[in-house]
Design a protein around this motif. Structure first.
Motif: not given
Length: 341
Positions: A114-120, A124-132
């Protein structure tokens, strides 16, 4: 502590709780032991111009400070500080008999998938996650200590201009025009920062300079529910004292490195909605500068690894790829901003 002792601790699984495996991850300033459910971070006994872990007392202090500071954004991850004790030639982490030899930051091991760089990398990263994330950081920055006395435009330029230490190497590796580009950008940055120096000071007075995280990029974020932002800079207060535009500019630059300008835009739209940190055209220019500055720093760090011959083989190819990516951003931000002055 030294490398031999750390290697032996890993081999002997010298941690306080049972574990099937231990994996060692080494950085230039720490040894990190990843057990099944816990992580133990031991600071190397080093001293640099920007960091001093040279004594046991200082390492204890910074271990404690690391826990305190990181609990601001990752309260459930940072468990505390544990001693390292030696008895009959064996060093173990945890309380018990023996002679105190060092300290470790004790953390809960998180889901590395679930590390963000791995998901990027996996899309696997969307706008909902970055808004959070924008909501979390807006709240964090609103509570953070405001700093009225912080670096001047001259000090900020001096940090930026240090990219000159790798300009000759960049010229040899990527062509003379790249070395000349560094000189051109440095000259532009000096003129730009001097011209907006008054606004830099105004933003301090307005409360936009805070004691923040200091190292806000995707590798230091777990996209859980809620997201966890960890590994802030504890060893140098000046590095985590910054304009919020510099803090979020780092994350936006990182998202753009992954080719996700759409996520950077979504993040900033939400963060701006919550904070109103960009008040006018000068602030928009300053935000672009901070992305340029963050690309500058990452470019320099990776170029130095190669310039000094600190990596080889597959690692060298990875570093070359990183240098190319940051150089692309460095050039692109300058092309976008050079019309400002």
């Amino acid at each position: 502590m030294n490398q031999e002792q750390i290697t032996r601790m890993v081999r002997e699984k010298a941690v306080p709780y049972p574990t099937q495996t231990i994996r060692l991850v080494e950085t230039h300033i720490s040894w990190v032991l990843l057990a099944d459910r816990d992580v133990y971070k031991i600071k190397k006994p080093l001293r640099f111009s920007f960091l001093d872990f040279s004594t046991l007392e200082k390492r204890e202090h910074y271990c404690g400070l690391e826990v305190i500071l990181n609990r601001r954004l990752a309260p459930g991850m940072y468990r505390g500080v544990l001693p390292l004790k030696e008895q009959e030639g064996t060093i173990r982490i945890g309380e018990g008999e023996g002679t105190l030899v060092d300290y470790a930051v004790w953390m809960k091991r998180m889901d590395e998938g679930r590390q963000m760089d791995v998901l990027l990398e996996a899309g696997g990263v969307g706008q909902a996650e970055v808004r959070d994330l924008a909501d979390i950081l807006a709240d964090f920055h609103s509570r953070a200590r405001k700093v009225r006395e912080a670096e001047t435009w001259e000090e900020l330029y001096a940090e930026f201009e240090d990219i000159s230490t790798v300009s000759e190497w960049l010229g040899h590796r990527f062509g003379k025009e790249t070395g000349h580009l560094v000189t051109e950008i440095n000259a532009w940055v000096r003129t730009f920062l001097k011209g907006i120096s008054g606004r830099i000071e105004e933003r301090k007075a307005a409360g936009f300079v805070v004691e923040g995280h200091g190292d806000l990029h995707s590798r230091n974020i777990f996209l859980l529910n809620p997201p966890v932002i960890f590994d802030c800079i504890e060893f140098n207060e000046a590095f985590r004292t910054l304009d919020v535009l510099s803090e979020v500019g780092f994350l936006c630059m990182d998202l753009e490195r992954f080719g996700r300008a759409d996520l950077a835009d979504a993040f900033m739209e939400r963060y701006q909605e919550r904070t109103r940190c960009i008040r006018d055209a000068t602030d928009r220019q300053l935000f672009l500068f901070y992305k340029l500055y963050r690309a500058n720093v990452r470019l320099k760090v990776h170029a130095l690894q190669l310039q000094k011959g600190l990596v080889s083989g597959a690692s060298r190819q990875v570093e070359l790829k990183m240098v190319s990516e940051y150089l692309r951003l460095f050039r692109g931000y300058f092309e976008e901003g050079k019309g400002f002055v």
